[in-house]
Design a protein around this motif. Structure first.
Motif, PDB file in Angstrom:
ATOM      1  N   VAL A   3       0.804  -1.179  -0.072  1.00  0.00           N
ATOM      2  CA  VAL A   3       0.160  -0.006  -0.279  1.00  0.00           C
ATOM      3  C   VAL A   3       0.800   1.048   0.009  1.00  0.00           C
ATOM      4  O   VAL A   3       1.288   1.533  -0.718  1.00  0.00           O
ATOM      5  N   LEU A   4       1.610   1.143   1.068  1.00  0.00           N
ATOM      6  CA  LEU A   4       2.932   2.807   0.982  1.00  0.00           C
ATOM      7  C   LEU A   4       3.424   2.594  -0.518  1.00  0.00           C
ATOM      8  O   LEU A   4       3.471   3.790  -0.695  1.00  0.00           O
ATOM      9  N   SER A   9       4.070   5.985  -5.459  1.00  0.00           N
ATOM     10  CA  SER A   9       4.145   5.643  -6.930  1.00  0.00           C
ATOM     11  C   SER A   9       3.254   6.870  -7.155  1.00  0.00           C
ATOM     12  O   SER A   9       3.101   8.114  -7.859  1.00  0.00           O
ATOM     13  N   VAL A  10       2.013   6.933  -6.708  1.00  0.00           N
ATOM     14  CA  VAL A  10       0.573   8.302  -7.016  1.00  0.00           C
ATOM     15  C   VAL A  10       1.177   9.377  -6.429  1.00  0.00           C
ATOM     16  O   VAL A  10       1.195  10.303  -6.966  1.00  0.00           O
ATOM     17  N   PHE A  29       9.442  12.277  -0.285  1.00  0.00           N
ATOM     18  CA  PHE A  29       9.985  10.819  -1.391  1.00  0.00           C
ATOM     19  C   PHE A  29      10.893   9.786  -0.410  1.00  0.00           C
ATOM     20  O   PHE A  29      10.459   9.098   0.191  1.00  0.00           O
ATOM     21  N   LEU A  30      11.977  10.963   0.299  1.00  0.00           N
ATOM     22  CA  LEU A  30      12.728   9.743   1.155  1.00  0.00           C
ATOM     23  C   LEU A  30      11.940   9.837   2.430  1.00  0.00           C
ATOM     24  O   LEU A  30      12.419   8.151   3.116  1.00  0.00           O
ATOM     25  N   ALA A  31      11.008  10.407   2.913  1.00  0.00           N
ATOM     26  CA  ALA A  31      10.753   9.745   4.282  1.00  0.00           C
ATOM     27  C   ALA A  31       9.650   8.121   3.949  1.00  0.00           C
ATOM     28  O   ALA A  31       9.382   7.897   5.030  1.00  0.00           O
ATOM     29  N   VAL A  32       9.552   7.765   2.450  1.00  0.00           N
ATOM     30  CA  VAL A  32       8.213   6.924   2.343  1.00  0.00           C
ATOM     31  C   VAL A  32       9.336   5.643   2.233  1.00  0.00           C
ATOM     32  O   VAL A  32       9.058   4.241   2.859  1.00  0.00           O
ATOM     33  N   ALA A 390       2.928  -0.690  -6.470  1.00  0.00           N
ATOM     34  CA  ALA A 390       4.281  -0.601  -6.009  1.00  0.00           C
ATOM     35  C   ALA A 390       5.017  -0.783  -6.228  1.00  0.00           C
ATOM     36  O   ALA A 390       5.618  -1.432  -5.949  1.00  0.00           O
ATOM     37  N   LYS A 391       5.114  -1.995  -7.979  1.00  0.00           N
ATOM     38  CA  LYS A 391       6.049  -2.723  -7.995  1.00  0.00           C
ATOM     39  C   LYS A 391       7.141  -1.596  -9.243  1.00  0.00           C
ATOM     40  O   LYS A 391       8.387  -1.898  -8.778  1.00  0.00           O
ATOM     41  N   GLY A 392       6.755  -0.938  -9.290  1.00  0.00           N
ATOM     42  CA  GLY A 392       7.049   0.359  -9.572  1.00  0.00           C
ATOM     43  C   GLY A 392       7.748   2.037  -8.257  1.00  0.00           C
ATOM     44  O   GLY A 392       9.735   1.752  -8.381  1.00  0.00           O
ATOM     45  N   THR A 393       7.500   1.273  -7.127  1.00  0.00           N
ATOM     46  CA  THR A 393       8.132   1.871  -6.269  1.00  0.00           C
ATOM     47  C   THR A 393       9.625   1.406  -5.795  1.00  0.00           C
ATOM     48  O   THR A 393      10.215   1.851  -5.277  1.00  0.00           O
TER      49      THR A 393
END
Length: 618
Positions: A3-4, A9-10, A29-32, A390-393
């Protein structure tokens, strides 16, 4: 974590339409992304701590220690976001609070551990050595070129944590924009069925000949690279499908592994995606990503020309045979699934129309999603959309960790002036000679690439070695592209050669011999970049200058690549191969006199070959 990953990605897509201030965007961005690294990548050390706490869960799930590190990552990155203006003001005035310093040190340690988990410990050790140098550089003898006045803890933390010269610099910006958007696009393209289509089309495209299996695998690697953008990932993805075909064709294990690895490496040398370092080049040159793609076009053609020629020669050496693969005909595949090419072409067209690379890839991602509905088997409903996002992230996490940690190296080099000093040392060692400087630069980048990933080795080399080349008159674009190619080629250079090791694991061949076969297939890519920097006409190989000159020098370089294929292919006597090697080097100087001399030497080699063949037909 899925989910994260989907949410990140969104967020990355949303920022394209509603930009966020640079440092705030990178921190968010880095925080996630950083917590996801600790949740998704296991650690032996973390596992041991969890066992001591008697709270270890299923080995496939994060441990207590993993969750603790993830929570600390969120804390040290959300903390400055609570009042970003006050935080930056304290940093610019070098008046950090105790909490600022503690948070900055915490982020440093977390990034070192994240890099260790994702790409190994060597880069972490290098980062620590740079930090030690920043602290204790004043203890070095004053006469040494790399000594400096020394910096205290507050100054170093301020450099790395509060501005855009450290953790939140250009490398992380590239990861948070270009890389994440292209990995999302690659994931959507994969889920839409493009990967299967590319492999099937490659197997269907070539007529049944003894060289067809090798050519097919190489072409499939090129097409798959548009989806993965990773040399090792492409090698692994391709290997499971292609190795049985190469084995049936009669390829020994090591040459087959060499073909797989060379095809995989082509993924990060080839438009339209290239590798992560190419995005950094665009930022450093302050040019469009489309321009970088243009720079890479002719070297890519020469790279694959070299592989195809080597495959043609090897098909005769190994006595390979045609292999029938059960796939539909190429025409039928193109008519049914050829639409998968449209989003790739759309990226280039949109950038040519002055759309940003970010907007272009987002639009192409949307098109790839819509086109998935043309294939019922790969139709992307809500579940598949979430999985693709999710796979993209998740695909961007290792590069994100590397880019953030590389900020330590870049920050220290900037703060201490080390880059300028080292570039001066390189020029002095080469006695100001451009040829020697180029050879030293190539060796330095390759050695660096043996220890750290492509992106990190490029970043380090760009700030240290590029100035040495530019001080001797090499243009910025040529210098950065030279470093880019040698950073990539470290993946096929012994003794590490990740792509070759992965290929040998698939084929069961000897890893070192597989590395050497890969090196042979990719040899033109090692020599062609020298033409960028050793002659003014080298810019033609980056598609710069009059079109006539570009075509002529590309043709000359193609003849040089063919000569190299003779050298490495073992299809003639040693005198002929030696003459062809001399001819190749002369031709790659890309100047009138060396070209004429090279063609004369090549003609002599051909004559010697014909005479030898008549005397000894066997």
């Amino acid at each position: 974590m899925w989910v994260l990953g989907a949410l990140l990605s969104v967020y990355s897509i949303a920022v394209v339409f509603k930009p966020v201030e640079a440092v705030e965007h990178r921190m968010t961005f880095l925080a996630v992304a950083l917590p996801l690294v600790f949740v998704c990548y296991r650690s032996g050390l973390a596992g041991r701590f969890a066992k001591l706490a008697r709270r270890e869960r299923d080995g496939d799930l994060p441990t207590v220690a993993d969750w603790a590190l993830a929570a600390l990552s969120i804390a040290v990155l959300v903390y400055p976001l609570l009042d970003i203006e006050a935080f930056r003001n304290r940093g610019s005035g070098a008046e950090l609070s105790t909490l600022d310093v503690v948070a900055g040190l915490g982020l440093t340690v977390l990034l070192l551990e994240a890099v260790r988990r994702t790409v190994g410990g060597i880069l972490s050790v290098i980062c620590v050595l740079f930090l030690v140098y920043a602290f204790f550089g004043n203890y070095l003898p004053i006469g040494w070129s790399i000594s400096h006045r020394g910096f205290d803890l507050d100054q170093i933390v301020s450099q790395l944590y509060t501005g855009t010269e450290g953790f939140f610099g250009v490398p992380l910006q590239v990861a948070a924009t270009y890389i994440i958007l292209f990995t999302i696009y690659g994931a959507v393209l994969d889920y839409s069925g493009a990967s299967k289509f590319f492999i099937d089309l490659s197997f269907a495209a070539f007529r049944r000949s003894r060289a067809a299996p090798g050519r097919t695998v190489t072409t499939a690697g090129f097409l798959l690279g548009t989806v993965s953008g990773s040399g090792t990932a492409t090698t692994v993805s391709l290997g499971s499908v292609a190795w049985p075909v190469l084995k049936r064709a009669g390829y020994p294990r090591e040459p087959a592994g060499g073909i797989l690895a060379a095809a995989g490496i082509g993924a990060i040398l080839s438009p339209p995606t290239l590798g992560a370092a190419a995005f950094i080049i665009a930022e450093q040159l302050r040019t469009s990503y489309l321009q970088v793609l243009l720079y890479a076009t002719i070297p890519t053609i020469l790279y694959y020309l070299g592989i195809f020629l080597a495959i043609e020669i090897d098909s005769r050496r190994f006595g390979t045979q045609a292999v029938a693969v059960d796939v539909p005909k190429a025409g039928r595949l193109l008519l049914r699934f050829g639409y998968h090419f449209s989003s790739l072409l759309l990226i280039v067209v949109l950038m040519a129309l002055d759309f940003s690379a970010f907007m272009s890839v987002v639009i192409a991602t949307g098109v790839a999603f819509l086109l998935s509905f043309l294939d019922p088997e790969h139709r992307m409903g809500p579940k598949r959309i979430g999985e693709a996002l999710a796979k993209g992230t998740l695909g961007a996490l290792p590069v994100t960790a590397v880019c953030a940690a590389a900020g330590i190296i870049v920050g220290v080099i900037t703060q201490t002036g080390l880059g300028l000093n080292l570039s001066t040392i390189i020029v002095d060692l080469a006695v100001g000679n451009l040829v020697l400087t180029t050879l030293l630069a190539a060796l330095a980048v390759m050695l660096l690439g043996l220890a750290v990933p492509v992106t990190a080795s490029y970043i380090i080399a760009a700030v240290i070695i590029a100035p040495a080349l530019m001080n001797l008159g090499v243009e910025r674009a040529e210098a950065y592209m030279f470093i880019f190619y040698y950073a990539v080629l470290s993946e096929v250079s012994p003794p590490t050669a990740l792509s070759a090791v992965a290929a040998s694991a698939i084929t069961g061949g000897n890893s070192y011999r597989t590395m050497m076969m890969t090196w042979r297939y990719t040899l033109p890519a090692f020599l062609v970049p020298f033409a960028f920097v050793l002659t003014p006409n080298g810019q033609a190989l980056l598609a710069q200058g009059p079109i006539g000159a570009v075509l002529v020098f590309t043709a000359v370089s193609a003849v040089a690549v063919a000569s190299l294929a003779v050298v490495t292919g073992g299809i003639s006597t040693w005198p002929v191969r030696a003459l062809c090697g001399v001819a190749a080097v002369l031709l790659l100087f890309l100047d009138t006199i060396p070209i004429v001399a090279g063609l004369v030497v090549l003609a002599v080699a051909a004559a010697v070959h014909l005479i030898t063949r008549r005397r000894n037909p066997a």
